[in-house]
Design an enzyme around this catalytic site. Structure first.
Site, PDB file in Angstrom:
ATOM      1  CE1 TYR A 139      18.663  96.568   5.566  1.00  0.00           C
ATOM      2  CE2 TYR A 139      19.247  98.173   3.882  1.00  0.00           C
ATOM      3  CZ  TYR A 139      18.341  97.680   4.807  1.00  0.00           C
ATOM      4  OH  TYR A 139      17.129  98.303   4.972  1.00  0.00           O
ATOM      5  CB  SER A 175      15.858  99.576   1.632  1.00  0.00           C
ATOM      6  OG  SER A 175      16.905 100.508   1.742  1.00  0.00           O
ATOM      7  CD  GLU A 213      22.079 101.378   1.475  1.00  0.00           C
ATOM      8  OE1 GLU A 213      22.993 100.601   1.189  1.00  0.00           O
ATOM      9  OE2 GLU A 213      22.232 102.606   1.497  1.00  0.00           O
TER      10      GLU A 213
HETATM   11  P1  NAP Z   1      14.947  99.009  13.132  1.00  0.00           P
HETATM   12  O1  NAP Z   1      14.637 100.146  14.053  1.00  0.00           O
HETATM   13  O2  NAP Z   1      16.364  98.540  13.013  1.00  0.00           O
HETATM   14  O3  NAP Z   1      14.012  97.767  13.558  1.00  0.00           O
HETATM   15  C1  NAP Z   1      14.258  96.483  13.089  1.00  0.00           C
HETATM   16  C2  NAP Z   1      13.302  95.534  13.754  1.00  0.00           C
HETATM   17  O4  NAP Z   1      13.534  94.203  13.256  1.00  0.00           O
HETATM   18  C3  NAP Z   1      13.421  95.446  15.283  1.00  0.00           C
HETATM   19  O5  NAP Z   1      12.139  95.365  15.843  1.00  0.00           O
HETATM   20  C4  NAP Z   1      14.172  94.131  15.478  1.00  0.00           C
HETATM   21  O6  NAP Z   1      13.925  93.519  16.725  1.00  0.00           O
HETATM   22  C5  NAP Z   1      13.544  93.301  14.378  1.00  0.00           C
HETATM   23  N1  NAP Z   1      14.299  92.091  14.049  1.00  0.00           N
HETATM   24  C6  NAP Z   1      15.612  91.984  13.731  1.00  0.00           C
HETATM   25  N2  NAP Z   1      15.933  90.698  13.507  1.00  0.00           N
HETATM   26  C7  NAP Z   1      14.796  89.971  13.692  1.00  0.00           C
HETATM   27  C8  NAP Z   1      14.475  88.594  13.602  1.00  0.00           C
HETATM   28  N3  NAP Z   1      15.407  87.677  13.291  1.00  0.00           N
HETATM   29  N4  NAP Z   1      13.210  88.199  13.844  1.00  0.00           N
HETATM   30  C9  NAP Z   1      12.257  89.113  14.186  1.00  0.00           C
HETATM   31  N5  NAP Z   1      12.507  90.432  14.309  1.00  0.00           N
HETATM   32  C10 NAP Z   1      13.756  90.858  14.057  1.00  0.00           C
HETATM   33  O7  NAP Z   1      14.464  99.346  11.640  1.00  0.00           O
HETATM   34  P2  NAP Z   1      13.479 100.494  11.111  1.00  0.00           P
HETATM   35  O8  NAP Z   1      14.262 101.736  10.869  1.00  0.00           O
HETATM   36  O9  NAP Z   1      12.280 100.548  11.977  1.00  0.00           O
HETATM   37  O10 NAP Z   1      13.112  99.925   9.675  1.00  0.00           O
HETATM   38  C11 NAP Z   1      12.003  99.049   9.488  1.00  0.00           C
HETATM   39  C12 NAP Z   1      12.201  98.266   8.197  1.00  0.00           C
HETATM   40  O11 NAP Z   1      12.291  99.175   7.107  1.00  0.00           O
HETATM   41  C13 NAP Z   1      13.469  97.423   8.135  1.00  0.00           C
HETATM   42  O12 NAP Z   1      13.183  96.280   7.382  1.00  0.00           O
HETATM   43  C14 NAP Z   1      14.456  98.308   7.379  1.00  0.00           C
HETATM   44  O13 NAP Z   1      15.427  97.518   6.746  1.00  0.00           O
HETATM   45  C15 NAP Z   1      13.516  98.968   6.395  1.00  0.00           C
HETATM   46  N6  NAP Z   1      13.901 100.291   5.918  1.00  0.00           N
HETATM   47  C16 NAP Z   1      14.215 101.276   6.803  1.00  0.00           C
HETATM   48  C17 NAP Z   1      14.520 102.537   6.337  1.00  0.00           C
HETATM   49  C18 NAP Z   1      14.856 103.658   7.283  1.00  0.00           C
HETATM   50  O14 NAP Z   1      15.418 104.664   6.822  1.00  0.00           O
HETATM   51  N7  NAP Z   1      14.507 103.550   8.568  1.00  0.00           N
HETATM   52  C19 NAP Z   1      14.506 102.807   4.958  1.00  0.00           C
HETATM   53  C20 NAP Z   1      14.155 101.769   4.089  1.00  0.00           C
HETATM   54  C21 NAP Z   1      13.830 100.520   4.570  1.00  0.00           C
HETATM   55  P3  NAP Z   1      14.924  93.651  18.000  1.00  0.00           P
HETATM   56  O15 NAP Z   1      14.436  94.861  18.748  1.00  0.00           O
HETATM   57  O16 NAP Z   1      14.696  92.381  18.700  1.00  0.00           O
HETATM   58  O17 NAP Z   1      16.319  93.827  17.461  1.00  0.00           O
HETATM   59  O1  G4F Z   2      22.536 106.448   8.776  1.00  0.00           O
HETATM   60  P1  G4F Z   2      23.175 105.393   7.961  1.00  0.00           P
HETATM   61  O2  G4F Z   2      23.856 104.299   8.683  1.00  0.00           O
HETATM   62  O3  G4F Z   2      22.051 104.877   6.970  1.00  0.00           O
HETATM   63  P2  G4F Z   2      22.104 104.097   5.563  1.00  0.00           P
HETATM   64  O4  G4F Z   2      23.348 103.336   5.395  1.00  0.00           O
HETATM   65  O5  G4F Z   2      21.768 105.095   4.505  1.00  0.00           O
HETATM   66  O6  G4F Z   2      20.916 103.052   5.738  1.00  0.00           O
HETATM   67  C1  G4F Z   2      19.650 103.442   6.281  1.00  0.00           C
HETATM   68  O7  G4F Z   2      18.801 103.842   5.235  1.00  0.00           O
HETATM   69  C2  G4F Z   2      18.464 102.814   4.303  1.00  0.00           C
HETATM   70  C3  G4F Z   2      17.570 103.453   3.229  1.00  0.00           C
HETATM   71  O8  G4F Z   2      18.370 103.967   2.194  1.00  0.00           O
HETATM   72  C4  G4F Z   2      17.747 101.703   5.042  1.00  0.00           C
HETATM   73  F1  G4F Z   2      17.352 100.744   4.175  1.00  0.00           F
HETATM   74  C5  G4F Z   2      18.681 101.128   6.094  1.00  0.00           C
HETATM   75  O9  G4F Z   2      17.981 100.119   6.829  1.00  0.00           O
HETATM   76  C6  G4F Z   2      19.086 102.246   7.053  1.00  0.00           C
HETATM   77  O10 G4F Z   2      17.925 102.652   7.755  1.00  0.00           O
HETATM   78  O11 G4F Z   2      24.262 106.068   6.978  1.00  0.00           O
HETATM   79  C7  G4F Z   2      23.920 107.152   6.129  1.00  0.00           C
HETATM   80  C8  G4F Z   2      25.199 107.691   5.485  1.00  0.00           C
HETATM   81  C9  G4F Z   2      26.089 106.610   4.866  1.00  0.00           C
HETATM   82  O12 G4F Z   2      26.545 107.064   3.615  1.00  0.00           O
HETATM   83  C10 G4F Z   2      27.255 106.492   5.823  1.00  0.00           C
HETATM   84  O13 G4F Z   2      28.481 106.096   5.228  1.00  0.00           O
HETATM   85  O14 G4F Z   2      25.990 108.305   6.512  1.00  0.00           O
HETATM   86  C11 G4F Z   2      27.340 107.930   6.322  1.00  0.00           C
HETATM   87  N1  G4F Z   2      28.049 108.059   7.584  1.00  0.00           N
HETATM   88  C12 G4F Z   2      29.104 108.888   7.796  1.00  0.00           C
HETATM   89  N2  G4F Z   2      29.552 108.732   9.053  1.00  0.00           N
HETATM   90  C13 G4F Z   2      27.818 107.366   8.711  1.00  0.00           C
HETATM   91  C14 G4F Z   2      28.768 107.785   9.642  1.00  0.00           C
HETATM   92  N3  G4F Z   2      26.867 106.444   9.015  1.00  0.00           N
HETATM   93  C15 G4F Z   2      26.871 105.936  10.274  1.00  0.00           C
HETATM   94  N4  G4F Z   2      25.903 105.040  10.602  1.00  0.00           N
HETATM   95  N5  G4F Z   2      27.797 106.309  11.209  1.00  0.00           N
HETATM   96  C16 G4F Z   2      28.769 107.231  10.931  1.00  0.00           C
HETATM   97  O15 G4F Z   2      29.608 107.564  11.790  1.00  0.00           O
END
Ligand code: NAP
Ligand code: G4F
Length: 336
Positions: free
Chosen positions: A147, A123, A125
């Site tokens: 995280y 990520s 992050e």
């Molecule tokens: P998500 O919607 O939060 O999905 C997370 C998945 O992980 C869900 O299927 C959840 O299952 C499963 N999980 C959680 N704990 C587990 C455990 N102990 N054992 C097995 N499964 C478990 O995340 P996403 O947005 O699809 O992201 C996919 C991956 O990419 C994650 O690793 C995230 O950190 C990474 N990532 C995401 C972004 C982004 O912007 N979306 C960016 C960079 C990296 P349940 O339904 O049971 O909770």
């Molecule tokens: O949508 P967010 O919670 O995503 P964040 O923290 O960027 O993380 C996501 O992206 C990562 C990749 O860079 C992934 F690895 C991670 O798993 C996840 O998918 O927050 C985005 C921004 C932050 O700066 C947060 O402080 O939005 C700001 N924010 C402002 N108000 C808020 C809020 N975020 C959330 N969730 N809720 C608010 O009310």
């Protein structure tokens, strides 16, 4: 027929990836953990074509059993506790699942199917308090949350297993990617969902934290193609995946409310509960390597993403209420 094994199948990315790989002719096996209310809603469209295996990243033997049973060609390790805000409240759990969980998967691969092609969901992050802009594969990591720290551990574990055991293991350093399937706790979906509730009179306000945080936001459907391309490449490498543009939370709000003819300043309030102990203020990725070596390009731009998400949440409400109480609806929505 190749078999793909996806952890995190119930999540946003797992569902898009499953659809994409099925279209490409793969057999798809998804890992789900036990839950009192199991949710297959995100991959409902392909549920009958996905084989489910029950397992948990916290349980080493379940991972080994599943790999032995399904003998995959490709593994996509997408499962994680993925919500940054929660990682401050549940740091140990997040470390265990998001960090050590990767090591458990890598050990399972090493012991059961060392020839498999392995993808780790790293990520942006990990860049946290950024050391250079834009961020690329060589930018040093400086995580700002439990995280982010856990993702750095998983990232280096993947690199280490590639170097130690000659495994085909890749990390995709993906910047934020969103969609109508995004969880409502993340800021983009929180905004799109609230816009729809405000338009249909369910809510009057949207409480947010830091409006000035900037992210490089792309569309999840574009990003999962990059995961697949990484595992089809000749050599296992790590890649940044991003759009190369950065926008603020405030700008996301402005466009989302504009879509329905409203001014975000009339509805958005700042609430300290949504600030984090340490913030990532700016992310902006440089995906030049992925473009050159994988031929990957994103198709959806920032405005297209915001409008897609707002429209999807409006459509759900329109099916329930028929008439908006504030603002207007985009012409493209369908009255059922
Ligand atoms: P998500 O919607 O939060 O999905 C997370 C998945 O992980 C869900 O299927 C959840 O299952 C499963 N999980 C959680 N704990 C587990 C455990 N102990 N054992 C097995 N499964 C478990 O995340 P996403 O947005 O699809 O992201 C996919 C991956 O990419 C994650 O690793 C995230 O950190 C990474 N990532 C995401 C972004 C982004 O912007 N979306 C960016 C960079 C990296 P349940 O339904 O049971 O909770
Ligand atoms: O949508 P967010 O919670 O995503 P964040 O923290 O960027 O993380 C996501 O992206 C990562 C990749 O860079 C992934 F690895 C991670 O798993 C996840 O998918 O927050 C985005 C921004 C932050 O700066 C947060 O402080 O939005 C700001 N924010 C402002 N108000 C808020 C809020 N975020 C959330 N969730 N809720 C608010 O009310």
């Amino acid at each position: 027929m190749k078999t793909a094994f996806i952890t995190g199948i119930t999540g946003q990315d797992g569902s898009y990836l499953a659809e994409h790989l099925l279209e490409q002719g793969y057999k798809v096996v998804g890992m789900m953990r036990r839950s009192a209310t199991p949710s297959t809603a995100r991959f409902a469209a392909v549920e009958d074509r996905v084989e489910i295996g029950h397992g948990d990243l916290l349980d080493q033997s379940s991972l080994m059993r599943l790999l032995d049973e399904h003998k995959p060609d490709e593994i996509y390790n997408l499962a994680a506790q993925s919500f940054v805000h929660s990682s401050f409240h549940e740091p140990i759990h997040t470390s265990d699942v998001t960090g050590l969980g990767v090591m458990r998967m890598l050990e399972a691969v090493r012991l059961v199917c060392p020839k498999v092609r392995f993808y780790q969901a790293s990520s942006s992050e990990m860049f946290g308090e950024v050391h250079e802009t834009p961020q690329r594969e060589t930018t040093p990591f400086h995580p700002r949350s439990p995280y982010g720290v856990a993702k750095v551990y998983g990232h280096w574990a993947t690199v280490n297993y590639r170097e130690s055991y000659d495994m085909f293991a890749c990390s995709g350093i993906l910047f934020n990617h969103e969609s109508p399937r995004r969880g409502k706790e993340f800021v983009t979906r929180k905004i799109s969902d609230h816009v729809a509730s405000i338009v249909f009179g369910e809510k009057d306000q949207l409480a947010l934290g830091n409006l000035d945080a900037r992210r490089d936001w792309g569309f999840a459907g574009d990003y999962i193609r990059a995961m697949h391309l990484m595992l089809l490449a000749d050599t296992p490498e790590d890649y940044v995946i991003s759009t190369g543009t950065t926008e603020s939370v405030r700008e996301f709000c402005r466009i989302a409310f504009e879509r329905v003819g409203l001014n975000y300043e009339d509805y958005v309030v700042v609430d300290p509960r949504f600030f984090r102990p340490a913030e990532v203020e700016l992310l902006l990725g440089d995906a030049a390597k992925a473009k050159e070596k994988l031929g990957w390009e994103p198709e959806v731009d920032f405005r297209g993403l915001v409008e897609m998400m707002v429209d999807a949440d409006l459509q759900t409400r329109l099916d329930m209420y028929k008439e908006p109480t504030r603002g207007f609806l985009p012409d493209t929505l369908k009255v059922s």
